[in-house]
Design an enzyme around this catalytic site. Structure first.
Site, short mmCIF file in Angstrom:
data_model
loop_
_atom_site.label_atom_id
_atom_site.label_comp_id
_atom_site.label_asym_id
_atom_site.label_seq_id
_atom_site.Cartn_x
_atom_site.Cartn_y
_atom_site.Cartn_z
N CYS A 19 14.53 -10.62 -3.15
CA CYS A 19 14.93 -10.26 -4.52
C CYS A 19 13.81 -9.55 -5.27
O CYS A 19 13.31 -10.06 -6.29
CB CYS A 19 15.35 -11.51 -5.25
SG CYS A 19 16.53 -12.44 -4.29
N TYR A 62 0.83 -1.23 0.00
CA TYR A 62 0.00 0.00 0.00
C TYR A 62 0.85 1.26 0.00
O TYR A 62 0.32 2.36 0.21
CB TYR A 62 -0.88 0.07 1.25
CG TYR A 62 -1.58 -1.19 1.66
CD1 TYR A 62 -2.63 -1.72 0.90
CD2 TYR A 62 -1.22 -1.86 2.82
CE1 TYR A 62 -3.28 -2.88 1.30
CE2 TYR A 62 -1.87 -3.02 3.23
CZ TYR A 62 -2.89 -3.52 2.45
OH TYR A 62 -3.53 -4.67 2.85
N1 LLP Z 1 -14.61 -5.52 9.91
C1 LLP Z 1 -14.51 -5.92 8.62
C2 LLP Z 1 -15.69 -6.49 7.97
C3 LLP Z 1 -13.31 -5.77 7.93
O1 LLP Z 1 -13.23 -6.14 6.66
C4 LLP Z 1 -12.19 -5.20 8.59
C5 LLP Z 1 -10.91 -5.03 7.89
C6 LLP Z 1 -12.33 -4.83 9.94
C7 LLP Z 1 -13.55 -4.98 10.56
C8 LLP Z 1 -11.21 -4.21 10.73
O2 LLP Z 1 -10.78 -3.03 10.17
P1 LLP Z 1 -9.78 -2.05 10.98
O3 LLP Z 1 -10.48 -1.61 12.23
O4 LLP Z 1 -8.57 -2.84 11.29
O5 LLP Z 1 -9.53 -0.96 10.03
N2 LLP Z 1 -4.39 -5.04 5.41
C9 LLP Z 1 -4.86 -3.68 5.40
C10 LLP Z 1 -6.19 -3.52 6.09
C11 LLP Z 1 -7.27 -4.44 5.57
C12 LLP Z 1 -8.55 -4.32 6.32
C13 LLP Z 1 -9.49 -5.38 5.96
N3 LLP Z 1 -10.71 -5.37 6.69
C14 LLP Z 1 -3.78 -2.79 6.00
O6 LLP Z 1 -2.71 -3.28 6.33
O7 LLP Z 1 -3.96 -1.58 6.08
#
Ligand code: LLP
Length: 424
Positions: free
Chosen positions: A351, A324
């Site tokens: 790599c 990202y």
């Molecule tokens: N609920 C649902 C339905 C979700 O899809 C997600 C995250 C959350 C809760 C929690 O979201 P948060 O509070 O953590 O923003 N890998 C990405 C973030 C992907 C989020 C996916 N869904 C990153 O590293 O920024």
């Protein structure tokens, strides 16, 4: 390069968590490793609970952000429920001791097998499924009927609101794969009798992640509240709960996140008087600044325009910068005063040119082979997104709990790398 986060601070020239020097952690457990602070998880949870006092609520930690068993049990014991998106996460949550009745199952592609396991967890089954399509609702209804059960369901609403975040983590726009639009939800409500295995008792939303402004939340809350009224006119019963998802952003250095009290005030303003349960699914808010990735510098590669610090962690350990272009602050574990800085790329041994943690970052010129760096705000979507790319064993995880460092995941071995493979 001042005090990095609330839980990781310099004492003198040494970076510490709750009285433990990170040099000590590196000596004992090796590098790279993730290091977490128990208070880092618990303080924001406590603040959320305080803010929601007076209304019926359940805070379900998004397991995907950090799924280590010790982290889950720490949060379970502190009164959090769990938000899961797979059978594997269900297994983890139950193993960590989360009560099934405090588990919410989100995600667009639950399999019939996962649905059955969730319906049978602890006999009573999980609290609810957030359903994202008509086809999924029909499948869940059949699975539940076959088991002689009735699944409690929230319909996930896609409010078509721009969360103003990275496009890969925005989920509330019409063109995203997530949720149902207003018309679909009203049609389902009108046809509720055709789904006898489910009971529609809630509406859920989750418009994206790393949200930094109240505006999109207010906009979606307005739409959800209006939709709930419409649905209640059609259904023969009142809705029991609303699930407002996760998505609250944190500071990765420069951001000014929404304050927890302000968010809770907004929730109360919209849903406080409806006599329903309010569910939240925070991930990053509880885990993001609770952890760092500790890494050692292998080499300084000197170039005219910029230098490269080649470290022992890589994109397979923390993929956020590569995937990202996320900014993570990087600080030396031992500070040296009044040194010169130089434009530096911090890169891993993999790599790929995309294997970087920072590009063009002004970092102290004295940093060299054997020095330790802390990559901050790595508690969410760090280890949980790690892979074995380049056949690199996944790193150790350490939790500083009540001031004592505890190994909560062993570093993988080469044997772990080939476990399950067949040598023909
Ligand atoms: N609920 C649902 C339905 C979700 O899809 C997600 C995250 C959350 C809760 C929690 O979201 P948060 O509070 O953590 O923003 N890998 C990405 C973030 C992907 C989020 C996916 N869904 C990153 O590293 O920024």
């Amino acid at each position: 390069m001042s005090a990095p986060t609330d839980w990781f601070r310099y004492k003198g020239n040494h970076l510490e968590i709750d009285g433990t020097r990170l040099e000590q952690v590196a000596n004992k457990f090796g590098t790279p490793c993730y290091v977490y602070s128990d208070r880092g998880f618990l303080d924001p949870l406590t603040a959320l609970k305080k803010g929601l006092k007076g209304i019926d609520h359940l805070i379900c930690f998004a397991v995907k952000s950090n799924s280590n068993l010790s982290v889950l049990s720490l949060l379970t014991e502190a009164g959090a429920g769990m938000d899961i998106v797979s059978g594997g996460e269900l297994f983890r949550a139950l193993t960590a001791g989360a009560p099934a009745q405090e588990i919410i199952f989100s995600g667009v592609g639950k399999t019939p097998g996962e649905m059955a396991t969730a319906l049978e967890a602890d006999d009573q089954g999980i609290y609810a499924f957030n359903v994202e399509s008509v086809a999924e609702l029909a499948t869940l209804s059949t699975v539940a009927e076959n088991l002689g059960k009735r699944a409690r369901v929230a319909l996930r609403f896609n409010p078509d609101v721009d969360a103003k975040t990275h496009p890969y983590i925005a989920t509330g726009l019409k063109r995203n794969k997530f949720g149902l639009d207003r018309k679909e939800i009203l049609t389902i409500a009108a046809a509720h009798e055709t789904f006898p295995g489910v009971s529609i008792e809630g509406i859920s939303i989750h418009i994206g992640s790393q949200i930094l402004s109240l505006r999109p939340l207010r906009e979606s809350f307005t739409k959800v509240r209006a939709l709930m009224k419409e649905v209640e006119k059609i259904l023969p019963h009142r809705l029991q709960f609303v699930d407002l998802g996760g998505g609250l952003g944190i500071s990765y250095g420069k951001e000014r996140p929404i304050s927890i009290p302000d968010f809770c005030k907004l929730v109360k303003e919209y849903f406080g008087k409806l006599s329903i349960k309010v569910i939240l699914e925070p991930g990053r808010l509880l885990s993001g600044n609770a952890g760092i990735l500790l890494t050692e510098i292998l080499y300084r590669k000197v170039r005219t325009q910029r230098d490269f610090l080649i470290v022992d962690a890589a994109m397979n350990d923390l993929i956020r910068p590569s995937l990202y272009e996320s900014h993570h602050e990087i600080v030396p574990v031992q500070k040296v005063k009044n040194g010169k800085n130089k434009k530096t790329d911090v890169v891993g041994p993999i790599c790929e040119t995309g294997d970087f943690f920072a590009q063009d970052r002004s970092l102290p010129l004295h940093l060299n082979q054997g020095d330790l760096l802390a990559i901050l705000s790595a508690g969410a979507y760090g280890f949980s997104m790690a892979s074995n790319y380049n056949s690199r064993p996944r790193v150790a995880e350490v939790l500083i709990q009540n001031g004592t460092p505890k190994l909560i995941r062993e570093r993988e071995t080469y044997e772990d790398l080939i476990r399950g493979e067949v040598h023909t």
